[in-house]
Design an enzyme around this catalytic site. Structure first.
Site, PDB file in Angstrom:
ATOM      1  N   HIS A 290      50.795  24.712  53.587  1.00 27.98           N
ATOM      2  CA  HIS A 290      49.456  24.133  53.446  1.00 27.98           C
ATOM      3  C   HIS A 290      49.610  22.685  52.972  1.00 27.98           C
ATOM      4  O   HIS A 290      50.247  22.445  51.948  1.00 27.98           O
ATOM      5  CB  HIS A 290      48.661  24.960  52.426  1.00 27.98           C
ATOM      6  CG  HIS A 290      47.296  24.429  52.122  1.00 27.98           C
ATOM      7  ND1 HIS A 290      46.625  23.563  52.958  1.00 27.98           N
ATOM      8  CD2 HIS A 290      46.462  24.649  51.071  1.00 27.98           C
ATOM      9  CE1 HIS A 290      45.449  23.265  52.423  1.00 27.98           C
ATOM     10  NE2 HIS A 290      45.325  23.909  51.284  1.00 27.98           N
TER      11      HIS A 290
ATOM     12  N   TYR B  20      44.369  25.117  56.454  1.00 30.19           N
ATOM     13  CA  TYR B  20      45.577  25.932  56.249  1.00 30.19           C
ATOM     14  C   TYR B  20      45.317  27.198  55.421  1.00 30.19           C
ATOM     15  O   TYR B  20      45.825  28.271  55.739  1.00 30.19           O
ATOM     16  CB  TYR B  20      46.718  25.069  55.691  1.00 30.19           C
ATOM     17  CG  TYR B  20      47.260  24.150  56.774  1.00 30.19           C
ATOM     18  CD1 TYR B  20      46.495  23.065  57.233  1.00 30.19           C
ATOM     19  CD2 TYR B  20      48.478  24.366  57.375  1.00 30.19           C
ATOM     20  CE1 TYR B  20      46.949  22.239  58.248  1.00 30.19           C
ATOM     21  CE2 TYR B  20      48.941  23.541  58.389  1.00 30.19           C
ATOM     22  CZ  TYR B  20      48.177  22.483  58.823  1.00 30.19           C
ATOM     23  OH  TYR B  20      48.623  21.678  59.839  1.00 30.19           O
TER      24      TYR B  20
ATOM     25  N   HIS C 259      51.925  26.514  66.479  1.00 30.38           N
ATOM     26  CA  HIS C 259      53.239  26.635  65.816  1.00 30.38           C
ATOM     27  C   HIS C 259      53.663  28.102  65.680  1.00 30.38           C
ATOM     28  O   HIS C 259      54.300  28.479  64.707  1.00 30.38           O
ATOM     29  CB  HIS C 259      53.241  25.977  64.430  1.00 30.38           C
ATOM     30  CG  HIS C 259      52.952  24.511  64.450  1.00 30.38           C
ATOM     31  ND1 HIS C 259      53.940  23.561  64.483  1.00 30.38           N
ATOM     32  CD2 HIS C 259      51.785  23.816  64.446  1.00 30.38           C
ATOM     33  CE1 HIS C 259      53.405  22.349  64.488  1.00 30.38           C
ATOM     34  NE2 HIS C 259      52.095  22.476  64.470  1.00 30.38           N
TER      35      HIS C 259
ATOM     36  N   ASN D 296      55.723  16.898  61.408  1.00 34.88           N
ATOM     37  CA  ASN D 296      56.169  17.070  62.791  1.00 34.88           C
ATOM     38  C   ASN D 296      57.384  16.184  63.064  1.00 34.88           C
ATOM     39  O   ASN D 296      57.730  15.346  62.238  1.00 34.88           O
ATOM     40  CB  ASN D 296      55.042  16.657  63.762  1.00 34.88           C
ATOM     41  CG  ASN D 296      53.982  17.751  63.931  1.00 34.88           C
ATOM     42  OD1 ASN D 296      54.193  18.902  63.576  1.00 34.88           O
ATOM     43  ND2 ASN D 296      52.847  17.369  64.488  1.00 34.88           N
TER      44      ASN D 296
HETATM   45 FE1  HDE Z   1      48.728  21.899  61.713  1.00 34.06          FE
HETATM   46  N1  HDE Z   1      48.087  23.822  61.592  1.00 34.06           N
HETATM   47  N2  HDE Z   1      46.816  21.327  62.033  1.00 34.06           N
HETATM   48  N3  HDE Z   1      49.330  19.990  62.043  1.00 34.06           N
HETATM   49  N4  HDE Z   1      50.600  22.470  61.490  1.00 34.06           N
HETATM   50  C1  HDE Z   1      48.883  24.898  61.439  1.00 34.06           C
HETATM   51  O1  HDE Z   1      48.480  26.670  59.953  1.00 34.06           O
HETATM   52  C2  HDE Z   1      45.713  22.055  61.791  1.00 34.06           C
HETATM   53  C3  HDE Z   1      48.557  18.916  62.317  1.00 34.06           C
HETATM   54  C4  HDE Z   1      51.699  21.658  61.380  1.00 34.06           C
HETATM   55  O2  HDE Z   1      55.725  26.407  60.156  1.00 34.06           O
HETATM   56  C5  HDE Z   1      48.100  26.161  61.202  1.00 34.06           C
HETATM   57  O3  HDE Z   1      49.718  28.338  59.072  1.00 34.06           O
HETATM   58  C6  HDE Z   1      44.542  21.262  61.964  1.00 34.06           C
HETATM   59  C7  HDE Z   1      49.285  17.694  62.162  1.00 34.06           C
HETATM   60  C8  HDE Z   1      52.892  22.455  61.248  1.00 34.06           C
HETATM   61  O4  HDE Z   1      54.084  27.638  59.412  1.00 34.06           O
HETATM   62  C9  HDE Z   1      46.644  25.682  61.167  1.00 34.06           C
HETATM   63  C10 HDE Z   1      44.973  20.021  62.336  1.00 34.06           C
HETATM   64  C11 HDE Z   1      50.547  18.066  61.796  1.00 34.06           C
HETATM   65  C12 HDE Z   1      52.461  23.774  61.270  1.00 34.06           C
HETATM   66  C13 HDE Z   1      46.795  24.204  61.436  1.00 34.06           C
HETATM   67  C14 HDE Z   1      46.400  20.061  62.372  1.00 34.06           C
HETATM   68  C15 HDE Z   1      50.566  19.507  61.738  1.00 34.06           C
HETATM   69  C16 HDE Z   1      51.025  23.751  61.411  1.00 34.06           C
HETATM   70  C17 HDE Z   1      48.417  27.264  62.157  1.00 34.06           C
HETATM   71  C18 HDE Z   1      44.144  18.805  62.692  1.00 34.06           C
HETATM   72  C19 HDE Z   1      51.761  17.162  61.521  1.00 34.06           C
HETATM   73  C20 HDE Z   1      53.321  25.013  61.198  1.00 34.06           C
HETATM   74  C21 HDE Z   1      49.250  28.282  61.379  1.00 34.06           C
HETATM   75  C22 HDE Z   1      43.356  18.339  61.645  1.00 34.06           C
HETATM   76  C23 HDE Z   1      51.592  16.324  60.379  1.00 34.06           C
HETATM   77  C24 HDE Z   1      53.647  25.384  59.794  1.00 34.06           C
HETATM   78  C25 HDE Z   1      49.200  27.808  60.021  1.00 34.06           C
HETATM   79  C26 HDE Z   1      54.566  26.580  59.779  1.00 34.06           C
HETATM   80  C27 HDE Z   1      50.223  24.889  61.431  1.00 34.06           C
HETATM   81  C28 HDE Z   1      45.736  23.390  61.465  1.00 34.06           C
HETATM   82  C29 HDE Z   1      47.193  18.942  62.771  1.00 34.06           C
HETATM   83  C30 HDE Z   1      51.748  20.225  61.385  1.00 34.06           C
HETATM   84  C31 HDE Z   1      45.703  26.375  62.122  1.00 34.06           C
HETATM   85  C32 HDE Z   1      43.117  21.732  61.794  1.00 34.06           C
HETATM   86  C33 HDE Z   1      48.761  16.276  62.344  1.00 34.06           C
HETATM   87  C34 HDE Z   1      54.326  21.954  61.125  1.00 34.06           C
HETATM   88  O5  HDE Z   1      46.070  25.860  59.909  1.00 34.06           O
END
Ligand code: HDE
Length: 727
Positions: free
Chosen positions: A344, A367, A80, A153
């Protein structure tokens, strides 16, 4: 007094800026200073030993400026990274007290400030907005009781069922590690290698290969919380809840060929669209939806509520629309706000709680961990965009870049020296008390058998698509797998697709020039995680009881408005001002935006000698940046456009991408020069809008009403059937 340097008519809106937070800085009418407040006398010449001499180490002004510059970048988000955001407000329609004690969901008179960041997932910060990808839809609610982040999402399911696989998924989709190719694209071997070994991804793959992954605008996407969460009321009763965002402009996408073109012509297309809409006062809006399931119904479904690869079909549990989100202010500073905002899933308020979805559980760790490295330390909550509006009191202290100046001696609990402060809050005083879920289990590293149906909902999605949507899905898979070099990966994917739908698999196979394998060697092997149960990789015979869900097809979305649509008007010297102005006014009165595009910038002269301002020339405009196109009459204008290859290409491309096209009857000659000339409608009054969305009419009034209807339809996908390709 500092000098008054601001020019009259400057675009700076002092009132707006001053109404912002105390952290907002603007230099209007101020002297320049160092970061320590010393006024700077010369910011353009470094301190030297003589005008032609060496620069002195003593120059603290030079060193401060360069050092700050050297450290301007922070690590981009691992996923993202590419995003755009806006401020806004949220209001609930009526109290949800029955289900949740969250205060911001109880008072319909209260506006809760929000900050919303949209993003793509795979690409780097500078990558194109129009990649085929999932879009992030992250909302920070600054509630009176603390921040609630709904980090969702635009697709309601996910690729994997367990967080432990996330690094593998992301490594696979990111550019390949040896040559860092390709950027912001899943169409390469490592992604499909991983997916072809991951049957649980098939539902998500259907969504990502559909047009949902190439939205027309962030303003025209749905949003989903994905996981099942819990609402908890003040009696400590819980309900499962799935969160939705429903855009008031409907859900619309572009065509894949168009997306690829936009990526070159304007890679900031979505960012610009969001920014401009808000600047124009066309505030994007969504309704907040919830699907609520009583705790006792947890096991009532054909799927597991804890499985993030499943939706609850809206036919089974309807979405109740309970509030409205309006985005009404652009950020003042991209870095300070959009880049530094830290979302988060673990930021919840009293009344909202988690479930044991193993993907959600892993996210609850990830997060904060990621912000520590990205924002450099544990005090990122003190950055203005991340601060709650409710006060913060605790015994946490120190750390990199601490902003708070904590008074007193006691930084521990319990204490007597500080009078026992700050106090813990009981649940009735708003203290967050986790839902007391009963757990009695063995410690185990295994997947629940209730998670093992990977195909029913993929099939439900596919079955629910309209004919054009199915064709787009086939084309997308042919494109993606066509870019895969390793034939065995293509075969494994075809095998998985055949478990969703045989017709789909064989259509894709035809495009790849191979046949669908009945069995794939080594399919269940050591590259499938140890928890794999071979049964899970067999086609599931049992059909879900639901065959189709209308909510899954974009064909059924809102198609009654042209608000904020961008319409190109192609014109040249000699244009008929009357037809141009009337159509322009009609489109504007419906809320659309029109732009005159001509062979050159500046002004063109109308038939009757008036000057018509030109917004763009053919050099800087392209049909892919507009929703529809109109050609007004005027003998000389028509003659010039007919001979202008760029104008004909513009129209051909608009037709190829199935957009509404209109022309004054006297401009028919221009359309006669296109490749779709044989399909032009007669000027037959009321019926001139063909199903193909081309309108030609000498009666401006009729033309306008038919054109507006055609634009609201968004696209005329039936044009694609003969698969014609423009010059
Ligand atoms: Fe994320 N995800 N994600 N994700 N995600 C991040 O956090 C993670 C997942 C989502 O505009 C990171 O600050 C793991 C699902 C959005 O700043 C990180 C898993 C969904 C955004 C991270 C998922 C999301 C992130 C990277 C699997 C939809 C952007 C930068 C368990 C429900 C937020 C950050 C923004 C961002 C980890 C799966 C949505 C690395 C480990 C499912 C919208 O922490």
């Amino acid at each position: 007094m500092p000098p008054k340097k601001t020019k009259k008519g400057s675009s700076l809106n002092t009132e707006k800026i001053q109404s912002l937070s105390p952290h907002t800085e603007q230099s209007l009418n101020e002297f320049m200073t160092t970061n320590h407040g010393v006024r700077i006398n010369d910011d353009q010449n470094s301190l030297k030993a003589g005008t032609r001499g060496g620069t002195l180490l003593e120059d603290f002004i030079l060193r401060e400026k360069i050092t700050h510059f050297d450290h301007e970048r922070i690590p981009e988000r691992i996923v993202h990274a590419r995003g755009s955001a806006a401020h806004g407000v949220f209001k609930v329609y009526e109290s949800m007290e029955k289900y949740t004690k969250a205060k911001f969901l109880q008072d319909p008179t209260k506006e809760t400030p929000v900050f919303v960041r949209f993003s793509t997932v795979a690409g780097s910060r500078g990558s194109t907005d129009l990649a085929r990808d999932v879009r992030g839809f992250a909302v920070k609610f600054y509630t009176e009781e603390g921040n609630f982040d709904l980090v969702g999402n635009n697709i309601p399911v996910f690729f994997i069922q367990d967080a432990i696989k996330f690094p593998d998924l992301v490594h696979a989709v990111k550019p390949e590690p040896d040559n860092e190719i390709p950027q912001a694209a899943s169409a390469h071997d490592t992604f499909w290698d991983f997916i072809s070994l991951m049957p649980e991804s098939m539902h998500m793959i259907m969504w990502v290969m559909s047009d949902r992954a190439i939205p027309r605008s962030y303003r025209m996407m749905e949003g989903f919380g994905v996981h099942t969460f819990r609402f908890v009321n003040d009696k400590n009763q819980a309900h499962f809840v799935k969160f939705h965002w429903k855009p008031l402009l409907g859900v619309h996408s572009v065509a894949w060929d168009e997306a690829q073109n936009i990526s070159g012509k304007d890679p900031d297309f979505h960012r610009r669209d969001l920014w401009e809409a808000i600047e124009n006062g066309d505030f994007p809006e969504w309704e907040f939806g919830v699907q609520i399931v009583p705790e006792k119904d947890e096991h009532k479904f054909e799927f597991d509520l804890l499985d993030p690869t499943k939706i609850i079909p809206e036919e089974i549990v309807p979405v109740q629309r309970i509030g409205r989100l309006t985005l009404n202010r652009n950020p003042d500073n991209f870095f300070a706000e959009t880049e530094q905002v830290a979302f988060h899933v673990g930021h919840v308020v009293s009344g909202i709680d988690f479930t044991n979805d193993p993907l959600l559980q892993g996210r609850l760790f990830s997060y904060t961990d990621t912000q520590l490295i990205r924002l450099g330390g544990p005090n990122f909550h003190e950055i203005p965009i991340n601060r709650p509006i409710s006060p913060v009191h605790n015994n946490q202290r120190d750390g990199h870049m601490r902003q708070t100046i904590n008074k007193g001696k006691s930084s521990y609990n319990p204490n007597t020296l500080g009078g026992g402060c700050p106090f813990q809050a009981k649940a009735m005083e708003g203290g967050f008390a986790s839902f007391t879920e009963r757990i009695d289990a063995k410690k185990i590293r295994e997947r629940s058998p209730s998670f093992l149906d990977h195909f029913s909902q993929a099939r439900l999605f596919y079955n629910s698509q309209s004919e054009p949507e199915k064709n787009h899905l086939v084309d997308a898979l042919r494109f993606e797998l066509g870019k895969v070099e390793t034939v065995s990966i293509r075969e494994r994917m075809l095998f998985l697709l055949s478990n969703v739908d045989n017709g789909l698999a064989s259509e894709v196979a035809r495009g790849l020039g191979i046949s669908v394998p009945k069995k794939v060697d080594g399919f269940v092997n050591q590259s499938i995680p140890a928890d794999a149960n071979p049964k899970a990789y067999q086609p599931i015979k049992k059909e879900g009881t639901l065959h189709k869900s209308a909510a899954l097809s974009m064909a059924n979305t809102i198609k009654d408005t042209i608000r904020t649509r961008k319409i190109a008007i192609l014109a040249a010297d000699g244009v008929n001002l009357d037809s141009l102005k009337k159509v322009q006014a009609a489109l504007k009165s419906e809320g659309a935006i029109t732009e005159v595009i001509a062979p050159h910038l500046g002004v063109i002269e109308s038939e009757s000698g008036e000057e018509v301002p030109v917004k763009r020339s053919f050099l800087t405009a392209a049909s892919v940046l507009y929703d529809a196109v109109y050609v007004p009459g005027g003998t000389n204008s028509v003659a010039s456009l007919k001979a202008e290859a760029n104008a004909i290409h513009f129209l051909n491309e608009a037709f190829k991408h199935c957009k509404a096209i209109a022309a004054d009857e006297s401009a028919r000659e221009v359309l006669d020069a296109t490749y779709f000339a044989s399909k032009l409608p007669e000027d037959d009054g009321d019926d001139a809008v063909l199903s193909e969305g081309v309108v030609i009419n000498s009666n401006v009034k009729k033309l306008c009403s038919q054109f507006v209807k055609a634009i609201a339809t968004h696209r005329f996908w039936e044009r694609e059937k003969p698969r014609q390709v423009p010059a």
